[in-house]
Design a protein around this motif. Structure first.
Motif, short mmCIF file in Angstrom:
data_model
loop_
_atom_site.label_atom_id
_atom_site.label_comp_id
_atom_site.label_asym_id
_atom_site.label_seq_id
_atom_site.Cartn_x
_atom_site.Cartn_y
_atom_site.Cartn_z
N LYS A 78 -26.52 21.20 -15.49
CA LYS A 78 -25.43 21.03 -16.45
C LYS A 78 -25.90 21.29 -17.87
CE LYS A 78 -23.00 17.79 -13.50
NZ LYS A 78 -22.52 16.44 -13.31
N THR A 79 -25.01 21.91 -18.64
CA THR A 79 -25.24 22.15 -20.07
C THR A 79 -24.03 21.62 -20.82
OG1 THR A 79 -26.45 24.18 -19.56
CG2 THR A 79 -25.66 23.91 -21.83
N VAL A 80 -24.27 20.64 -21.68
CA VAL A 80 -23.19 20.13 -22.52
C VAL A 80 -23.00 21.12 -23.67
CG1 VAL A 80 -22.43 18.23 -23.99
CG2 VAL A 80 -23.72 17.74 -21.90
N LEU A 81 -21.78 21.60 -23.81
CA LEU A 81 -21.47 22.61 -24.83
C LEU A 81 -21.06 21.94 -26.13
CD1 LEU A 81 -19.41 24.91 -22.47
CD2 LEU A 81 -21.74 25.32 -23.26
N THR A 82 -21.63 22.38 -27.22
CA THR A 82 -21.21 21.88 -28.53
C THR A 82 -19.92 22.59 -28.92
OG1 THR A 82 -22.37 23.59 -29.78
CG2 THR A 82 -23.62 21.58 -29.23
N LYS A 83 -19.27 22.06 -29.93
CA LYS A 83 -18.06 22.70 -30.46
C LYS A 83 -18.39 24.12 -30.91
CE LYS A 83 -14.47 22.04 -33.98
NZ LYS A 83 -13.97 21.12 -35.01
N GLU A 84 -19.54 24.31 -31.54
CA GLU A 84 -19.95 25.64 -32.00
C GLU A 84 -20.18 26.58 -30.83
OE1 GLU A 84 -21.22 22.72 -33.19
OE2 GLU A 84 -20.19 22.85 -35.13
N ASP A 85 -20.81 26.07 -29.75
CA ASP A 85 -20.99 26.87 -28.54
C ASP A 85 -19.64 27.36 -28.02
OD1 ASP A 85 -23.77 26.34 -28.42
OD2 ASP A 85 -23.50 24.63 -27.05
#
Length: 156
Positions: A78-85
């Motif tokens: 799993k990769t938590v996505l930032t708002k910027e991502d």
């Protein structure tokens, strides 16, 4: 590669297909709803060996080798996505569509306008004619599609 791309676009249009995505064509209204879910950056489920999905700001990947998948088919990296991502990924995916990325949807999802985030970098591409804003969408021009990866790198 650009010559081959231009040739196939012209040929398929002559044969009655319309281009709705950088690498997809359709006859009539038979566009892939499945692919368009990715390009419009909606959440999606990935099921099976090597599959990827994106749910609630988290991207997950199942094991890519069959032996690892068979050992634990429920394991997901799993990769938590930032708002910027997510803002960049929405841009990256949306530019694949001939129609482009929906500017109103971008603002609704992120609470900020596309031009506030990417405007400074996008101005150069707009001036050079590689991208345009048309009917509420930010999109590549015909020339821009041939260098879309370069455009995305410059917008990063």
């Amino acid at each position: 590669e650009a010559n081959m791309y231009e040739w196939i676009v012209a040929y398929l249009q002559k044969e009655g297909f319309h281009q709705y995505e950088v690498s997809n064509f359709a006859c009539g209204n038979h566009e892939s709803m499945h692919n368009k879910a990715y390009w419009n950056y909606y959440d999606f489920y990935g099921i099976g060996c090597g599959a990827s999905g994106k749910i609630n700001h988290v991207r997950y990947d199942a094991p890519h080798t069959l032996s690892m998948y068979l050992q634990d088919s429920l394991y997901k990296e799993k990769t938590v996505l930032t708002k910027e991502d997510e803002m960049f990924e929405m841009l990256m995916m949306g530019l694949r569509l001939i129609k482009g990325m929906n500017l109103a949807l971008f603002e609704k999802r992120f609470g900020v306008s596309f031009m506030d985030v990417f405007g400074e970098k996008a101005k150069k591409q707009l001036q050079e004619g590689f991208v345009e804003i048309k009917d509420g969408y930010f999109r590549c021009t015909e020339t821009g599609y041939e260098i879309m990866n370069t455009i995305l790198v410059e917008l990063m």
